[in-house]
Motif scaffolding. Structure first.
Motif, PDB file in Angstrom:
ATOM      1  N   HIS A 124       3.881   1.489  -1.234  1.00 13.53           N
ATOM      2  CA  HIS A 124       4.458   1.597  -2.572  1.00 13.53           C
ATOM      3  C   HIS A 124       3.477   2.270  -3.531  1.00 13.53           C
ATOM      4  CE1 HIS A 124       8.377  -0.315  -2.581  1.00 13.53           C
ATOM      5  NE2 HIS A 124       7.918  -1.284  -1.804  1.00 13.53           N
ATOM      6  N   LEU A 125       2.202   1.849  -3.462  1.00 11.89           N
ATOM      7  CA  LEU A 125       1.194   2.411  -4.355  1.00 11.89           C
ATOM      8  C   LEU A 125       0.973   3.896  -4.078  1.00 11.89           C
ATOM      9  CD1 LEU A 125      -1.436  -0.491  -4.344  1.00 11.89           C
ATOM     10  CD2 LEU A 125       0.165   0.102  -6.166  1.00 11.89           C
ATOM     11  N   GLN A 185       0.823  -1.204   0.000  1.00 15.99           N
ATOM     12  CA  GLN A 185       0.000   0.000   0.000  1.00 15.99           C
ATOM     13  C   GLN A 185       0.856   1.252   0.000  1.00 15.99           C
ATOM     14  OE1 GLN A 185      -3.226   0.244  -0.270  1.00 15.99           O
ATOM     15  NE2 GLN A 185      -3.554   2.410   0.218  1.00 15.99           N
ATOM     16  N   LEU A 210      -4.304   2.021 -14.931  1.00 12.42           N
ATOM     17  CA  LEU A 210      -3.092   1.907 -14.120  1.00 12.42           C
ATOM     18  C   LEU A 210      -2.659   3.263 -13.570  1.00 12.42           C
ATOM     19  CD1 LEU A 210      -1.055  -0.608 -16.307  1.00 12.42           C
ATOM     20  CD2 LEU A 210      -2.115  -1.068 -14.090  1.00 12.42           C
ATOM     21  N   TYR A 211      -2.796   4.273 -14.383  1.00  9.43           N
ATOM     22  CA  TYR A 211      -2.369   5.617 -14.007  1.00  9.43           C
ATOM     23  C   TYR A 211      -3.250   6.200 -12.909  1.00  9.43           C
ATOM     24  CZ  TYR A 211      -1.547  10.648 -14.714  1.00  9.43           C
ATOM     25  OH  TYR A 211      -1.282  11.975 -14.544  1.00  9.43           O
ATOM     26  N   GLU A 236      -5.557   4.749 -11.089  1.00 11.16           N
ATOM     27  CA  GLU A 236      -5.705   3.915  -9.895  1.00 11.16           C
ATOM     28  C   GLU A 236      -4.694   4.324  -8.826  1.00 11.16           C
ATOM     29  OE1 GLU A 236      -5.949  -0.837  -8.925  1.00 11.16           O
ATOM     30  OE2 GLU A 236      -4.246  -0.105 -10.108  1.00 11.16           O
ATOM     31  N   ARG A 237      -3.458   4.523  -9.236  1.00 10.73           N
ATOM     32  CA  ARG A 237      -2.415   4.895  -8.272  1.00 10.73           C
ATOM     33  C   ARG A 237      -2.571   6.324  -7.781  1.00 10.73           C
ATOM     34  NH1 ARG A 237      -1.376   0.671 -10.756  1.00 10.73           N
ATOM     35  NH2 ARG A 237       0.161  -0.882 -10.111  1.00 10.73           N
ATOM     36  N   ILE A 249      -5.373   6.220  -5.253  1.00 14.50           N
ATOM     37  CA  ILE A 249      -4.927   5.657  -3.977  1.00 14.50           C
ATOM     38  C   ILE A 249      -4.184   6.713  -3.167  1.00 14.50           C
ATOM     39  CG2 ILE A 249      -3.293   4.013  -2.950  1.00 14.50           C
ATOM     40  CD1 ILE A 249      -4.093   2.060  -5.179  1.00 14.50           C
ATOM     41  N   ARG A 250      -3.341   7.479  -3.845  1.00 15.42           N
ATOM     42  CA  ARG A 250      -2.617   8.560  -3.172  1.00 15.42           C
ATOM     43  C   ARG A 250      -3.587   9.592  -2.595  1.00 15.42           C
ATOM     44  NH1 ARG A 250      -1.120  12.053  -0.492  1.00 15.42           N
ATOM     45  NH2 ARG A 250       0.596  13.532  -0.815  1.00 15.42           N
ATOM     46  N   ASP A 283       3.988   5.707  -5.517  1.00 14.61           N
ATOM     47  CA  ASP A 283       3.866   5.791  -6.977  1.00 14.61           C
ATOM     48  C   ASP A 283       2.800   6.804  -7.378  1.00 14.61           C
ATOM     49  OD1 ASP A 283       5.800   3.861  -7.223  1.00 14.61           O
ATOM     50  OD2 ASP A 283       4.407   2.224  -7.619  1.00 14.61           O
ATOM     51  N   GLY A 284       1.684   6.802  -6.642  1.00 18.14           N
ATOM     52  CA  GLY A 284       0.626   7.747  -6.937  1.00 18.14           C
ATOM     53  C   GLY A 284       1.064   9.176  -6.744  1.00 18.14           C
TER      54      GLY A 284
END
Length: 243
Positions: free
Chosen positions: A6-7, A4, A131-132, A134-135, A138-139, A10-11
């Motif tokens: 990491h995501l 989580q 993919l873009y 989603e992250r 999440i952020r 990345d976000g």
């Protein structure tokens, strides 16, 4: 580091680069349009498909206009640095989905990707968008959960992330402002018109072996360009769009 975390990290990176990262898909779209002819047997069928594609993109723009026009001050619709929120938005478009701006952007991009009728471009676009965003989502949700706590938990348990739930709809608590829309979103129509015009001109010119563009999309681009220049000048030189 947990998955989580990491995501979220990345976000955060994607959030900061969200104005430019979509440009990475441009070479894929150029290659598709240059190497794949439209599959239509008649010009009427091709034009109908193009109108449908633009309608999808305009639907996305309309959804974005609704979200931005009913936004309170202190939100991060245009920020590319960090998420910010003066309050948790739970009404209007945010009672249908938790991320209406990303749904709107996805529809706009999907409509443009459908326009040239290259079968794999919408697939590439949908996968990349998923993919873009989603992250990035999440952020943003990690930020909102930390800031609003139980209020965010209650809202997120009731409203889906991306697929609309009309059963949970609540009218917007903020009056809609066209001034806010025109101040921030006047470029959206030009983005759609530019995509339609460029794709049409490339395909028609390749087919005719000479420069050619269909009238509807040339006019769409021309009118959108004039509106963009007018609204940009009004925003820069006047206070007409200030509330």
């Amino acid at each position: 580091m947990k998955l989580q975390d990491h995501l979220v990290r990345d976000g955060d990176r994607l959030f900061r680069g969200r104005s430019y990262l979509p440009l990475l898909l441009v070479p894929v779209f150029i290659a598709g349009v240059l190497t794949t002819a439209p599959p239509f047997s008649t010009r009427g069928a091709e034009l109908a498909w193009e109108y449908l594609s633009v309608a999808v993109a305009l639907a996305g723009l309309g959804f974005r206009v609704w979200a931005v026009g009913s936004a309170p001050s202190g939100t991060s619709e245009r920020s590319t640095v960090n998420p910010r929120a003066s309050e948790l938005r739970t009404t209007g478009p945010y009672s249908l989905v938790r991320h209406p701006l990303y749904v709107a952007n996805g529809l706009m991009a999907l409509g443009i990707s459908l326009f040239p009728a290259v079968w794999y471009l919408p697939i590439v676009l949908v996968l990349a968008t998923w993919l873009y965003y989603e992250r990035v989502a999440i952020r943003e949700e990690a930020f909102l959960a930390e800031r609003f706590g139980a209020g965010f938990d209650a809202w997120s348990s009731r409203v889906p992330a991306c697929w609309p739930s009309f059963a949970s709809y609540e009218p917007s608590a903020i009056p809609f402002s066209w001034k806010k829309v025109l101040r921030h979103e006047f470029h959206g129509l030009l983005v759609i018109a530019s995509g339609a015009f460029v794709f049409d001109a490339v395909q028609e010119s390749l087919r005719a072996r000479a420069w050619r563009a269909d009238g509807p999309w040339a006019w769409f681009f021309a009118v959108s360009s004039v509106l963009f220049v007018v609204f940009a000048a009004l925003k820069r030189g006047t206070r007409v769009f200030e509330d």
